[in-house]
Design an enzyme around this catalytic site. Structure first.
Site, PDB file in Angstrom:
ATOM      1  N   ASP A  79       0.814  -1.258   0.013  1.00 22.50           N
ATOM      2  CA  ASP A  79      -0.030  -0.009   0.108  1.00 22.50           C
ATOM      3  C   ASP A  79       0.901   1.283  -0.097  1.00 22.50           C
ATOM      4  O   ASP A  79       0.953   1.908   1.181  1.00 22.50           O
ATOM      5  CB  ASP A  79      -0.872  -0.181   1.381  1.00 22.50           C
ATOM      6  CG  ASP A  79      -1.834  -1.024   1.219  1.00 22.50           C
ATOM      7  OD1 ASP A  79      -2.210  -1.709   0.009  1.00 22.50           O
ATOM      8  OD2 ASP A  79      -2.499  -1.697   2.219  1.00 22.50           O
TER       9      ASP A  79
ATOM     10  N   ASP B 271      -7.386  -5.229  -4.631  1.00 25.16           N
ATOM     11  CA  ASP B 271      -8.143  -5.368  -3.537  1.00 25.16           C
ATOM     12  C   ASP B 271      -8.922  -4.325  -3.692  1.00 25.16           C
ATOM     13  O   ASP B 271      -9.198  -3.441  -2.796  1.00 25.16           O
ATOM     14  CB  ASP B 271      -7.287  -5.119  -2.441  1.00 25.16           C
ATOM     15  CG  ASP B 271      -8.034  -5.157  -0.869  1.00 25.16           C
ATOM     16  OD1 ASP B 271      -9.243  -5.773  -0.904  1.00 25.16           O
ATOM     17  OD2 ASP B 271      -7.413  -5.201   0.283  1.00 25.16           O
ATOM     18  N   ARG B 272     -10.069  -4.705  -4.772  1.00 24.61           N
ATOM     19  CA  ARG B 272     -10.656  -3.330  -5.071  1.00 24.61           C
ATOM     20  C   ARG B 272     -11.974  -3.180  -4.144  1.00 24.61           C
ATOM     21  O   ARG B 272     -12.994  -2.175  -4.234  1.00 24.61           O
ATOM     22  CB  ARG B 272     -11.179  -3.417  -6.625  1.00 24.61           C
ATOM     23  CG  ARG B 272     -12.095  -2.576  -7.044  1.00 24.61           C
ATOM     24  CD  ARG B 272     -11.572  -1.043  -7.022  1.00 24.61           C
ATOM     25  NE  ARG B 272     -12.485  -0.088  -7.799  1.00 24.61           N
ATOM     26  CZ  ARG B 272     -13.644   0.275  -7.090  1.00 24.61           C
ATOM     27  NH1 ARG B 272     -14.228  -0.236  -5.838  1.00 24.61           N
ATOM     28  NH2 ARG B 272     -14.413   1.075  -7.703  1.00 24.61           N
ATOM     29  N   LYS B 273     -12.314  -4.334  -3.591  1.00 22.51           N
ATOM     30  CA  LYS B 273     -13.630  -4.535  -2.760  1.00 22.51           C
ATOM     31  C   LYS B 273     -14.945  -3.329  -3.695  1.00 22.51           C
ATOM     32  O   LYS B 273     -15.343  -2.668  -3.225  1.00 22.51           O
ATOM     33  CB  LYS B 273     -13.584  -3.483  -1.551  1.00 22.51           C
ATOM     34  CG  LYS B 273     -12.390  -4.262  -0.612  1.00 22.51           C
ATOM     35  CD  LYS B 273     -12.367  -3.502   0.842  1.00 22.51           C
ATOM     36  CE  LYS B 273     -11.244  -4.002   1.681  1.00 22.51           C
ATOM     37  NZ  LYS B 273      -9.905  -3.747   1.159  1.00 22.51           N
TER      38      LYS B 273
ATOM     39  N   THR C 187      -2.510  -5.468  -4.231  1.00 23.28           N
ATOM     40  CA  THR C 187      -2.469  -4.244  -4.533  1.00 23.28           C
ATOM     41  C   THR C 187      -3.670  -3.223  -4.232  1.00 23.28           C
ATOM     42  O   THR C 187      -4.935  -3.942  -4.315  1.00 23.28           O
ATOM     43  CB  THR C 187      -2.169  -3.892  -6.099  1.00 23.28           C
ATOM     44  OG1 THR C 187      -3.316  -4.319  -6.808  1.00 23.28           O
ATOM     45  CG2 THR C 187      -0.772  -4.389  -6.612  1.00 23.28           C
TER      46      THR C 187
HETATM   47  P1  5BU Z   1      -1.655  -3.896   6.900  1.00 18.68           P
HETATM   48  O1  5BU Z   1      -0.632  -3.049   6.613  1.00 18.68           O
HETATM   49  O2  5BU Z   1      -1.034  -5.326   7.032  1.00 18.68           O
HETATM   50  O3  5BU Z   1      -2.746  -3.606   8.022  1.00 18.68           O
HETATM   51  O4  5BU Z   1      -2.683  -3.825   5.661  1.00 18.68           O
HETATM   52  C1  5BU Z   1      -3.657  -4.846   5.559  1.00 18.68           C
HETATM   53  C2  5BU Z   1      -4.158  -4.810   3.945  1.00 18.68           C
HETATM   54  O5  5BU Z   1      -5.439  -5.778   3.916  1.00 18.68           O
HETATM   55  C3  5BU Z   1      -4.678  -3.342   3.668  1.00 18.68           C
HETATM   56  O6  5BU Z   1      -4.163  -3.303   2.222  1.00 18.68           O
HETATM   57  C4  5BU Z   1      -5.897  -3.458   3.589  1.00 18.68           C
HETATM   58  O7  5BU Z   1      -6.680  -2.678   2.732  1.00 18.68           O
HETATM   59  C5  5BU Z   1      -6.359  -4.782   3.504  1.00 18.68           C
HETATM   60  N1  5BU Z   1      -7.516  -5.389   4.164  1.00 18.68           N
HETATM   61  C6  5BU Z   1      -7.692  -5.516   5.692  1.00 18.68           C
HETATM   62  O8  5BU Z   1      -6.649  -4.805   6.240  1.00 18.68           O
HETATM   63  N2  5BU Z   1      -8.727  -5.961   6.152  1.00 18.68           N
HETATM   64  C7  5BU Z   1      -9.764  -6.410   5.731  1.00 18.68           C
HETATM   65  O9  5BU Z   1     -10.858  -6.764   6.112  1.00 18.68           O
HETATM   66  C8  5BU Z   1      -9.562  -6.301   4.279  1.00 18.68           C
HETATM   67  C9  5BU Z   1      -8.730  -5.819   3.479  1.00 18.68           C
HETATM   68 BR1  5BU Z   1     -10.946  -6.883   3.403  1.00 18.68          BR
END
Ligand code: 5BU
Length: 265
Positions: free
Chosen positions: A38, A91-93, A61
């Site tokens: 990210d 991860d467009r959701k 991404t």
């Molecule tokens: P982190 O830096 O490990 O906290 O990032 C987690 C990633 O997973 C981040 O890109 C979020 O947008 C993504 N994510 C999340 O954290 N939780 C969820 O429930 C979902 C996606 Br769906």
């Protein structure tokens, strides 16, 4: 609860093509780590993707946060995916009606369906969202994950919402091959949904903005999930990206081997 199968066993019998590719890749490369990159600059995204590439099965991404996005970025990401043998998950959701998500997935600046092997969708609009995405993604061999449970504090993805999301997936198994969730979702021995789990960290419990972290052991062994998704735990310190990806890959794979061992015993 399902009879336990290794990633390799599951690759052989899975009915969904995208799931087969992923499970084969995980077995071949011996990794259940997905890194979430990210960052907001193209050069940084590519540099991290190259550094974590050897350790991951999936690179996740958020392409819309990149300030200097261009077509060359996705071409380079696709090249890295080939070089290092990983799949790309945008991860467009998606969260709109079927007709709108079709355009959001296939058109616009990002043309996500053209380069992202995997994407995901909320189930809040109902089943039309799956059909819309499937119209675009299935002919391209893409796969979809539904958001059955989020990792963040206070998430509304629970109870009947989660149950209904699993029911929707069950009706679209040619395209939907699993979930973003915090636990295994199979209800019968015939089911084999892949669960990818964000909210994974070895050093901290949260981020002050609602994120909640569990360890690879909790996620893989205790909760029966398949893929750990780690973001800041890997790229948070720019000097340690390779070291941390190796650390999380090792922790994720050790947890998987422990689960295999438990089921053999
Ligand atoms: P982190 O830096 O490990 O906290 O990032 C987690 C990633 O997973 C981040 O890109 C979020 O947008 C993504 N994510 C999340 O954290 N939780 C969820 O429930 C979902 C996606 Br769906």
């Amino acid at each position: 609860m399902n009879t336990f199968k290794t990633y390799g066993d599951r690759a052989k019998s899975h009915s969904n093509a995208c799931a087969r590719s992923l499970l084969e890749l995980m077995e071949r490369k011996q990794t259940n780590l997905s890194v979430a990159v990210d960052v907001t600059k193209k050069a940084e995204l590519l540099s991290i993707a190259n550094a974590v590439g050897p350790y991951v099965c999936v690179l996740k991404t958020h392409i819309d946060i990149v300030d200097d996005f261009d077509q060359d970025l996705v071409e380079q990401l696709e090249q890295l995916a080939k070089t290092h043998d990983f799949m790309i998950f945008e991860d467009r959701k998606f969260a709109d009606i079927g007709n709108t998500v079709k355009h959001q997935y296939g058109n616009g600046i990002y043309k996500i369906a053209s380069w992202s092997h995997i994407t995901n969708a909320h189930t809040v609009p109902g089943e039309g969202i799956i059909q819309g995405l499937k119209d675009v993604g299935l002919p391209l061999g893409r796969g979809l994950l539904l958001l059955a449970e989020m990792s963040s504090k206070g998430a509304l993805t629970k109870g009947d919402y989660t149950t209904e999301s699993v029911a929707m997936a069950r009706r679209h198994q040619d395209f939907v091959f699993g979930f973003i969730a915090q636990q295994q979702m199979n209800q019968t021995d015939d089911e084999d949904f892949i669960v990818m789990t964000p909210g994974v960290g070895l050093d901290v419990k949260g981020d002050g903005l609602g994120q909640q972290y569990r360890t690879p052991h909790q996620v893989i062994v205790d909760s029966g999930c398949d893929v750990i998704i780690v973001g800041r735990g890997v790229y948070g310190n720019p000097d340690q990206v390779q070291q941390q990806s190796a650390r999380y890959r090792d922790a994720g794979w050790a947890a998987y081997l422990e689960r295999c061992q438990q089921h053999k015993a």
